[in-house]
Structures are given as C-alpha cells and as structure tokens.
Write an enzyme that holds these catalytic residues in place. Structure first.
Site, PDB file in Angstrom:
ATOM      1  N   MET A  13     -72.821 -79.789  22.683  1.00  0.00           N
ATOM      2  CA  MET A  13     -71.912 -80.682  23.426  1.00  0.00           C
ATOM      3  C   MET A  13     -70.531 -80.645  22.783  1.00  0.00           C
ATOM      4  O   MET A  13     -70.373 -80.978  21.603  1.00  0.00           O
ATOM      5  CB  MET A  13     -72.470 -82.107  23.460  1.00  0.00           C
ATOM      6  CG  MET A  13     -73.730 -82.240  24.294  1.00  0.00           C
ATOM      7  SD  MET A  13     -74.428 -83.909  24.294  1.00  0.00           S
ATOM      8  CE  MET A  13     -75.249 -83.948  22.686  1.00  0.00           C
ATOM      9  N   CYS A  57     -71.822 -73.597  31.350  1.00  0.00           N
ATOM     10  CA  CYS A  57     -70.684 -74.523  31.392  1.00  0.00           C
ATOM     11  C   CYS A  57     -69.815 -74.241  32.619  1.00  0.00           C
ATOM     12  O   CYS A  57     -69.406 -73.102  32.847  1.00  0.00           O
ATOM     13  CB  CYS A  57     -69.850 -74.383  30.122  1.00  0.00           C
ATOM     14  SG  CYS A  57     -68.457 -75.520  30.084  1.00  0.00           S
ATOM     15  N   GLY A  94     -79.403 -83.992  25.813  1.00  0.00           N
ATOM     16  CA  GLY A  94     -77.966 -83.988  25.567  1.00  0.00           C
ATOM     17  C   GLY A  94     -77.424 -85.367  25.260  1.00  0.00           C
ATOM     18  O   GLY A  94     -77.606 -85.902  24.160  1.00  0.00           O
ATOM     19  N   GLY A 100     -81.425 -81.554  31.118  1.00  0.00           N
ATOM     20  CA  GLY A 100     -80.805 -82.273  32.226  1.00  0.00           C
ATOM     21  C   GLY A 100     -81.456 -83.610  32.512  1.00  0.00           C
ATOM     22  O   GLY A 100     -82.607 -83.662  32.953  1.00  0.00           O
ATOM     23  N   GLN A 135     -73.870 -71.689  19.460  1.00  0.00           N
ATOM     24  CA  GLN A 135     -73.675 -71.351  20.864  1.00  0.00           C
ATOM     25  C   GLN A 135     -72.329 -70.667  21.049  1.00  0.00           C
ATOM     26  O   GLN A 135     -71.288 -71.208  20.681  1.00  0.00           O
ATOM     27  CB  GLN A 135     -73.742 -72.562  21.796  1.00  0.00           C
ATOM     28  CG  GLN A 135     -73.816 -72.048  23.247  1.00  0.00           C
ATOM     29  CD  GLN A 135     -73.704 -73.094  24.323  1.00  0.00           C
ATOM     30  OE1 GLN A 135     -72.739 -73.852  24.357  1.00  0.00           O
ATOM     31  NE2 GLN A 135     -74.668 -73.121  25.226  1.00  0.00           N
TER      32      GLN A 135
END
Length: 324
Positions: free
Chosen positions: A13, A94, A227, A206, A64
C-alpha cells in the site's frame, strides 16, 4: 529456492507499508508475509534515495515492483535478491493514471505476453520467487476467459504464484480510491481460478476485514491478502499466527506491542528520524476500544513536533487510560 508461507499477507500500500509499518506488523505476527509499497524500476535505477532498505526482522518480506521493461525489472530484481528480499512481486493491478502513463500496473493485464517476458527476465537472474498481483479484469475486458488467458500466458513463463484482487479495474473514469470500492467484488471467480489451476498458488485480495472471513476464503484458495483493514486496525494481526497458522503462543497485548516498539523508535530518532515517521502507523492500534480517540488525537497533535520522543507515546497511553 526456499518456500514462503503465503497463507496470510499484507497488501502493498503506497505511503503506508513502509519499513516502519512492516516492523510494527512483524511484532504482532511472525508468520505474515509482508510487502513493500510499490517501488518503480525508475526510482530504484535513477532515484537518489535507498528504495530497497528494510530491517532484518521483517522477514519474510517481498518487494513489489512497478514497471514493464524486462531489462529494468531484471536489474531491480537482482538488486532485491542481493539485498535479501524473499520475493519480488510484479504489480499488474494498480489502476492510477500515473501508473498507466508509465505503462505498468493494471493496464498490463491487456499485454500478457509482455508480463510473461518481464517475469521470465527476472527469473533468469534470481532464484527467489517472482510473483504477480493482478485484478480479475480491466474495463470491458472482464470475462473469465480474459482472466484465464492472462494466467495461461504468464504461468507459462514460470510464474507459479498469483494474488488476485477480486475486482476488475476501471482504467478510465474512476480514481484509485474508487477502484478499491466501486467495482463489485467477485470472489467466486478467484475460487474458480484455483479450481481450474490447482497446480498454481492462488491468493485472494479485496474487501477482507476479519480473520473469520480469511478462514472462509482459505477453504477455496491458498492465501489471503488483507489491505486497508491491516493498516487502520492493525491489532487484527495479533491473532494471525494462532488462528491461521495453528501456532500455540500467547497473543501479544497492545501494551506489549508498544513496549517492543519503543527501542526501535529510540534508534530511529537517534539516527536523525522523527517520531511521527513511526507513530503515524500506530494510530489505529486501539481501534474500537474506549479511549482510542484520545490515543489517536494525542499522537496526531504531538508526534510531529520538533524534539518529540518516546515520552509522547507514554503520554498518549496515559491520555487514553484517562478517557476510558
């Protein structure tokens, strides 16, 4: 290649999962797989700062990467492996305009051959896992066939691990924030993917907010990635090892978490850092408890001040206790 336990992970994030947050998370869960914020190949290759720094205590930790140039990605993956990262993950999820303009992120779902080339280039130069995080589709291309075509091509390049955000991405017309909330969740599609590709490691991401939900998902897929909930309500991590990994260990208390953070905070300040670099990630520690607002307010109002040290954390605890 050593295997990584992917049962539970915290999503990459931007501006949130920096090394201070990851250290904080690791205190609560020893098993959770941690991800860096997305770092672009351009930042690593041309940037002035060190974009690959992390603490040894963070393992297992994955980098990432954002990018679409196979040579640049290979170069960055090699650097990451040399620095000791346990995994490199390619961002194919993204949806922001800035990311599309750089030709990476979710728009790459439309170019599976390029993603496969990127994965292959990285696999050629490292022996740590190269993984992919994607959506279930983009814009009008959101059929199950579109998703399986993507998986077919990319897995043929040697990628064995995919984390799927169970929403499609709208590349036009929705902001990144809206893309995390407006497209409907379709968990069934990710479950189907695991059924049809049982030989691959498939994780789901999600809208997951509790460990109970995580357990439910784990009946269908190999891993769960959480997340925003893991950031705004970080104490959810305190029972991950016991509930999802079956480890017989006492659950750490919030007070013990703070106690273990204090030496880390003191080292950071001694090295010239500021208190709020770290405490901004700790604001949600008492989420939902009486007095939590006083804790949040005290840290927010005082941690950024020049010269602020660990006494501010002690005072924030006192403020919370007074208002319980």
């Amino acid at each position: 290649m050593k295997s990584i336990n992917r049962t539970f992970s915290i999503a990459p994030m931007l501006d949130w999962t920096d090394r201070h947050y990851r250290y904080f998370a690791r205190i609560m869960s020893k098993q959770t797989l941690l991800y860096t914020e997305m770092v672009t190949t351009g930042a690593i290759i041309f940037g002035k700062g060190d974009y690959l720094g992390f603490n040894e205590q963070e393992h297992p930790v994955a980098l990432q990467l954002g990018g679409s140039n196979p040579q640049d990605l290979a170069r960055c993956a090699k650097l990451a492996a040399q620095r000791g990262y346990d995994e490199v993950n390619l961002n194919v999820g993204c949806p922001s305009d800035r990311v599309q303009n750089g030709r990476f992120g979710a728009c790459l779902m439309a170019e599976p051959a390029l993603v496969a080339e990127c994965v292959d280039a990285m696999k050629q130069v490292v022996d740590i896992p190269i993984t992919v995080k994607s959506r279930i589709g983009i814009d009008e291309q959101d059929s199950y066939e579109f998703l399986t075509d993507f998986i077919d091509v990319v897995s043929a390049s040697g990628c064995q691990e995919f984390t799927i955000h169970a929403r499609k991405a709208w590349l036009q017309g929705l902001s990144p924030k809206q893309n995390r909330e407006i497209p409907e969740l379709n968990y069934a599609r990710v479950y189907q993917l695991k059924q049809d590709y049982s030989h691959l490691n498939i994780g789901i991401n999600g809208g997951i907010t509790t460990l109970e939900q995580a357990k439910e998902h784990l009946k269908h897929v190999d891993g769960v990635m959480v997340g925003r909930e893991a950031y705004h309500n970080p104490y959810i991590l305190a029972e991950v090892d016991q509930q999802l990994h079956g480890i017989d260990r006492e659950v750490i208390t919030r007070e013990q978490v703070i106690e273990q953070m204090l030496p880390y905070i003191e080292r950071h300040i001694a090295d010239g850092g500021r208190l709020n670099h770290i405490t901004r990630h700790m604001i949600g520690l008492f989420q939902g408890l009486p007095g939590s607002r006083s804790w949040r307010r005290y840290l927010s109002e005082n941690a950024h001040k020049t010269g602020a040290g660990v006494e501010v954390v002690h005072d924030a605890v006192s403020a919370m206790l007074e208002n319980q």
